[in-house]
Structure formats: structure tokens, C-alpha cells
Design a protein around this motif. Sequence first.
Motif, PDB file in Angstrom:
ATOM      1  N   GLY A  99      52.001  53.034  23.866  1.00  0.00           N
ATOM      2  CA  GLY A  99      50.938  53.615  22.982  1.00  0.00           C
ATOM      3  C   GLY A  99      49.678  52.687  23.044  1.00  0.00           C
ATOM      4  O   GLY A  99      49.689  51.810  23.055  1.00  0.00           O
ATOM      5  N   ILE A 100      48.640  53.640  22.929  1.00  0.00           N
ATOM      6  CA  ILE A 100      47.168  53.020  22.980  1.00  0.00           C
ATOM      7  C   ILE A 100      46.976  52.025  21.898  1.00  0.00           C
ATOM      8  O   ILE A 100      46.104  51.162  22.121  1.00  0.00           O
ATOM      9  N   HIS A 101      47.862  52.048  20.921  1.00  0.00           N
ATOM     10  CA  HIS A 101      47.387  51.379  19.371  1.00  0.00           C
ATOM     11  C   HIS A 101      47.965  50.103  19.684  1.00  0.00           C
ATOM     12  O   HIS A 101      47.206  48.967  19.007  1.00  0.00           O
ATOM     13  N   GLN A 102      48.675  49.797  20.903  1.00  0.00           N
ATOM     14  CA  GLN A 102      49.166  48.587  21.178  1.00  0.00           C
ATOM     15  C   GLN A 102      48.175  47.555  22.097  1.00  0.00           C
ATOM     16  O   GLN A 102      48.494  46.552  22.484  1.00  0.00           O
ATOM     17  N   TRP A 103      46.983  48.049  22.141  1.00  0.00           N
ATOM     18  CA  TRP A 103      46.264  47.545  23.477  1.00  0.00           C
ATOM     19  C   TRP A 103      44.757  47.618  22.856  1.00  0.00           C
ATOM     20  O   TRP A 103      44.379  48.641  22.379  1.00  0.00           O
ATOM     21  N   THR A 104      43.911  46.548  23.302  1.00  0.00           N
ATOM     22  CA  THR A 104      42.382  46.785  22.989  1.00  0.00           C
ATOM     23  C   THR A 104      41.626  46.300  24.149  1.00  0.00           C
ATOM     24  O   THR A 104      42.255  45.923  25.198  1.00  0.00           O
ATOM     25  N   ILE A 105      40.433  46.626  24.297  1.00  0.00           N
ATOM     26  CA  ILE A 105      39.780  46.539  25.403  1.00  0.00           C
ATOM     27  C   ILE A 105      39.466  45.081  25.813  1.00  0.00           C
ATOM     28  O   ILE A 105      39.291  44.158  24.988  1.00  0.00           O
ATOM     29  N   GLY A 106      39.767  44.960  27.144  1.00  0.00           N
ATOM     30  CA  GLY A 106      39.717  43.355  27.720  1.00  0.00           C
ATOM     31  C   GLY A 106      41.055  42.695  27.707  1.00  0.00           C
ATOM     32  O   GLY A 106      41.143  41.597  28.195  1.00  0.00           O
ATOM     33  N   GLN A 107      41.890  43.251  26.996  1.00  0.00           N
ATOM     34  CA  GLN A 107      43.312  42.738  26.928  1.00  0.00           C
ATOM     35  C   GLN A 107      44.034  42.945  28.257  1.00  0.00           C
ATOM     36  O   GLN A 107      44.028  43.539  29.088  1.00  0.00           O
ATOM     37  N   ARG A 108      44.802  41.520  28.741  1.00  0.00           N
ATOM     38  CA  ARG A 108      45.326  41.580  29.884  1.00  0.00           C
ATOM     39  C   ARG A 108      46.605  42.404  29.866  1.00  0.00           C
ATOM     40  O   ARG A 108      47.426  42.269  28.931  1.00  0.00           O
ATOM     41  N   CYS A 109      47.023  43.308  30.957  1.00  0.00           N
ATOM     42  CA  CYS A 109      48.146  44.060  30.972  1.00  0.00           C
ATOM     43  C   CYS A 109      49.213  43.517  31.794  1.00  0.00           C
ATOM     44  O   CYS A 109      49.019  42.787  32.795  1.00  0.00           O
ATOM     45  N   ARG A 110      50.462  43.479  31.209  1.00  0.00           N
ATOM     46  CA  ARG A 110      51.477  42.971  31.945  1.00  0.00           C
ATOM     47  C   ARG A 110      52.003  44.037  33.114  1.00  0.00           C
ATOM     48  O   ARG A 110      53.194  44.550  32.724  1.00  0.00           O
ATOM     49  N   ILE A 111      51.349  44.029  33.904  1.00  0.00           N
ATOM     50  CA  ILE A 111      52.122  45.097  35.187  1.00  0.00           C
ATOM     51  C   ILE A 111      52.347  44.345  36.376  1.00  0.00           C
ATOM     52  O   ILE A 111      51.568  43.412  36.921  1.00  0.00           O
ATOM     53  N   GLY A 112      53.623  44.448  36.895  1.00  0.00           N
ATOM     54  CA  GLY A 112      54.204  43.671  37.870  1.00  0.00           C
ATOM     55  C   GLY A 112      53.576  43.895  39.234  1.00  0.00           C
ATOM     56  O   GLY A 112      53.104  45.125  39.262  1.00  0.00           O
ATOM     57  N   GLY A 113      53.846  43.188  40.138  1.00  0.00           N
ATOM     58  CA  GLY A 113      53.359  43.581  41.633  1.00  0.00           C
ATOM     59  C   GLY A 113      52.093  43.936  41.861  1.00  0.00           C
ATOM     60  O   GLY A 113      51.486  44.496  42.917  1.00  0.00           O
ATOM     61  N   CYS A 114      51.273  42.985  41.299  1.00  0.00           N
ATOM     62  CA  CYS A 114      49.832  43.131  41.293  1.00  0.00           C
ATOM     63  C   CYS A 114      49.247  41.747  42.162  1.00  0.00           C
ATOM     64  O   CYS A 114      49.630  40.649  41.720  1.00  0.00           O
ATOM     65  N   LYS A 115      48.198  42.026  42.782  1.00  0.00           N
ATOM     66  CA  LYS A 115      47.597  40.645  43.405  1.00  0.00           C
ATOM     67  C   LYS A 115      46.823  39.896  42.434  1.00  0.00           C
ATOM     68  O   LYS A 115      46.675  38.649  42.329  1.00  0.00           O
ATOM     69  N   GLU A 116      46.357  40.713  41.733  1.00  0.00           N
ATOM     70  CA  GLU A 116      45.495  40.332  40.470  1.00  0.00           C
ATOM     71  C   GLU A 116      45.965  40.853  38.975  1.00  0.00           C
ATOM     72  O   GLU A 116      46.454  42.276  39.218  1.00  0.00           O
ATOM     73  N   PRO A 117      45.640  40.369  37.971  1.00  0.00           N
ATOM     74  CA  PRO A 117      46.070  41.215  36.728  1.00  0.00           C
ATOM     75  C   PRO A 117      45.066  42.246  36.300  1.00  0.00           C
ATOM     76  O   PRO A 117      43.893  41.936  36.621  1.00  0.00           O
ATOM     77  N   TYR A 118      45.702  43.121  35.822  1.00  0.00           N
ATOM     78  CA  TYR A 118      44.657  44.412  35.325  1.00  0.00           C
ATOM     79  C   TYR A 118      44.245  43.843  33.768  1.00  0.00           C
ATOM     80  O   TYR A 118      45.097  43.281  33.174  1.00  0.00           O
ATOM     81  N   PHE A 119      43.181  44.424  33.511  1.00  0.00           N
ATOM     82  CA  PHE A 119      42.716  44.437  32.229  1.00  0.00           C
ATOM     83  C   PHE A 119      42.266  45.716  31.658  1.00  0.00           C
ATOM     84  O   PHE A 119      41.830  46.548  32.544  1.00  0.00           O
ATOM     85  N   VAL A 120      42.196  46.104  30.258  1.00  0.00           N
ATOM     86  CA  VAL A 120      42.201  47.360  29.658  1.00  0.00           C
ATOM     87  C   VAL A 120      40.590  47.559  29.683  1.00  0.00           C
ATOM     88  O   VAL A 120      39.793  46.745  29.190  1.00  0.00           O
ATOM     89  N   ILE A 121      40.355  48.912  30.327  1.00  0.00           N
ATOM     90  CA  ILE A 121      38.622  48.959  30.166  1.00  0.00           C
ATOM     91  C   ILE A 121      38.299  50.081  29.431  1.00  0.00           C
ATOM     92  O   ILE A 121      37.562  50.070  28.626  1.00  0.00           O
ATOM     93  N   ASP A 122      39.512  51.215  29.105  1.00  0.00           N
ATOM     94  CA  ASP A 122      38.968  52.186  28.180  1.00  0.00           C
ATOM     95  C   ASP A 122      40.283  52.988  27.657  1.00  0.00           C
ATOM     96  O   ASP A 122      41.470  52.601  28.495  1.00  0.00           O
ATOM     97  N   LYS A 123      40.420  53.611  26.581  1.00  0.00           N
ATOM     98  CA  LYS A 123      41.533  54.352  26.271  1.00  0.00           C
ATOM     99  C   LYS A 123      41.258  55.816  25.854  1.00  0.00           C
ATOM    100  O   LYS A 123      40.232  55.967  25.435  1.00  0.00           O
ATOM    101  N   ASP A 124      42.013  56.638  25.957  1.00  0.00           N
ATOM    102  CA  ASP A 124      41.963  58.053  25.907  1.00  0.00           C
ATOM    103  C   ASP A 124      42.943  58.528  24.781  1.00  0.00           C
ATOM    104  O   ASP A 124      44.047  58.632  25.163  1.00  0.00           O
TER     105      ASP A 124
END
Length: 389
Positions: free
Chosen positions: A243-268
Motif C-alpha cells: 500500500g502506498i500509505h506505508q511509504w514516503t518520498i525518499g524512503q529506502r525500499c527493501r527490495i532484494g536482489g539489487c546492486k544498489e538500494p531503491y528509493f521511493v520517487i513518486d506514488k500514484d
Amino acid sequence: MAAVKRVISAVSGGIDSAVSTLLLKSKGYEVIGVYMQNWDVLDEKGVCSSQDDISDAEWICKKIGVPFHVVNFVKEYWLEVFSCLINDYESGLTPNPDIMCNRHIKFEAFYKHAIEELGGEAISTGHYARTTFGEYLQKFDSTEGVHLLKANDRKKDQTFFLSQISQNALQRSIFPLGCLDKSTVKKIAGEGNLTPLLKKKESMGICFIGSRNFQEFISEYINTHPGNFIDIETAKIVGKHKGIHQWTIGQRCRIGGCKEPYFVIDKDSSTQDILVASGTCHPSLYTEFVMTDKPHWIHSPPLPLVVNGVLTCDFRFQHAHELTKCQVCLTHSDKLIIHLSKPLRAISPGQYAVLYLDEECLGSARILSPGPSLHTLGVNCKNLNLDRR
């Protein structure tokens, strides 16, 4: 101008409001201590220490020798602050409940109760802030109005959270800690037989969440709508979320298998998709522009903005951030376009653009959207000294 005699002091159970009350009493005011109960721990799922805080507040007032009252603003808090917070998160926004609590509860509901029900001539809180009426309000005069000023202790300054309060309430507000630093406040508490408060932890964040994870808490009030994490560079799905309510812009996402961590850019909110980018300094996280709703000016609209249509001042959108120079333009619909002197990271709709001119907090405006990102503008960020916060 009438002399101020009776002051209603907001007592939270912590050291700052306790020392404020003690200082008022020592100055000869007739002081009444009031604890504001804003959350019903019996009916709601939140884990709040309000019952302990009420006991502490009562002990403080007894120790200082002032009357003590508890006033219930649960209904007002639910309607004016918490419901708005829930609606904002459902819409993908990032609200600031502290600013709204000060506007609607402490400096509206409490102010009205103090003046109309308790016969107070002024209110007092433990905020670190000052006004042009001085450290202590001996008399008030509404003809010139009053300006909100930064506290002497810049690290503790709380004018950011006061940036939406009304002029009427500010004219009858006293901030005894505005000229003090925290170490002095602790010393006064020790000398005033309030030593047990020195061991009490300062309240951080929203009290009713307690020690729980925020995502867990907010999900108790918002239905879960799962969605996808989508890489802004490749447009590919790289993960799932609840759910988008659990995330805010700039927050780090816990997504596995990535060379670099992902961060939230925008929400729809219409699709529940969250756009993400790889790397904490990805250019899509940064912008030099901010668009806001109609501003709230604490005293009056700044003269340069009225005369020339442009105001040069300082900006911040988070309390702990350093001030950033900016130019502010007023649109035909009385909204603001803010041009920052340097790109800032993770400016989010729903937050507040708080504006300062020298010592004064001018007011604030709710952020509608950040401007085009450096990524959109094709700016090379390698040589830029970007703020990583």
C-alpha cells in the motif's frame, strides 16, 4: 493595554513545559496548569503513555504549587488532525500532524478553552520560540500585531511546528524557554526540585504510535491496496508493496536482489504504483522548485512579495534540515512558486514549506508538488554537492 495576570500553562508531563510553568510562577503570574488529552487510549489501538503523563503533569503542578486541570480534546484531535492524516496517507501524501496539532488543538481549542473557560489572559507552552512581545507577556497590544521569532537555542528551535498558528493566539502566547538553551532548562529543573524529570525521555514522533512500527500502525486505519514498485529508468516491475500509505518520498525500499538500494520517487494513488530509483542520490529525488497551496502568514504578507511579487528568504520543509536560501513568487491564485538556491532531496506533497526572514518565521504553505526533478531536466549530478538527507 491591560496587564496580564492569569496565565494558563500547557503541562505535558515533560521537563520543558514543567520549567515553563515554574518560571511563570516565579515571575508572579497566577498560573493554572492544564494537561491536554488528545488520544483515547481506552477506545483506540494506539499505545500512548498519556495516563503516565497525566500523573506526571499533576505531580509537576503540585510540586510547583499551581492548580491542575485535565481537558479532553479527543474529539477535536480526531476530526482536525488524525482524520486528515489518514486521508492524506490514503491519497499518497506525507502529512505533518505536529504542525496541524499546534494549529487546531494547542493554539485553537486549548487557547479558546483557556481564555473563555478558565479566564486566562494568556497561554504558555514549553516550545522553544520567541515573539516580538518579549520573553514574558506583561501587556499585549493588538494594534501592531506580533512576530514569531526563532529561539536562541537554534538546535531546539520549534518555530517550524508553530508556522500555522493564528495571529490572535500568538498575541496571547508566552514562550518562557525562547531565550534559554536546553542545558539551562535542565539546571532550572534541578534547582526547582523537578529532578525526576531529568531522567524522563523526551517525546519523539506521534505519541499514540508508541514503540510500534509506523507501517504496522497506519495499516490498522487504512485498507491495504497492494501495488508494484516500478523502476523509473526501465519501467519494469522490481517488487511488490502492501500500500502506498506505508511509504514516503525518499524512503529506502527493501527490495532484494539489487546492486544498489531503491528509493521511493513518486506514488500514484489511482494505480497504487510506486516509482523507485536506484541509489540514494538519484537525480529524480532532487528538485530546485516547489509549488504550494495558499500560504498562511503569521503576521502579514511580506512587503517585498506584495510590492515586487518576489521575496528572497529562507526555506525548510523538515524541522531538522538547515535553512536554504530561496526566491518566492506569488501566483494569480495566491499560491506560491519557490525557487531554491540548491537542489533538495525528497520534497513531498503534503509537507509544509516553512519560510524565514532573518530571525522571523513568516509562516508556511502546504506543498502541492515538487517542481521538475534534476532527472527530468537532464541535469548531470556528478559535480553537484547534493544533500543526502
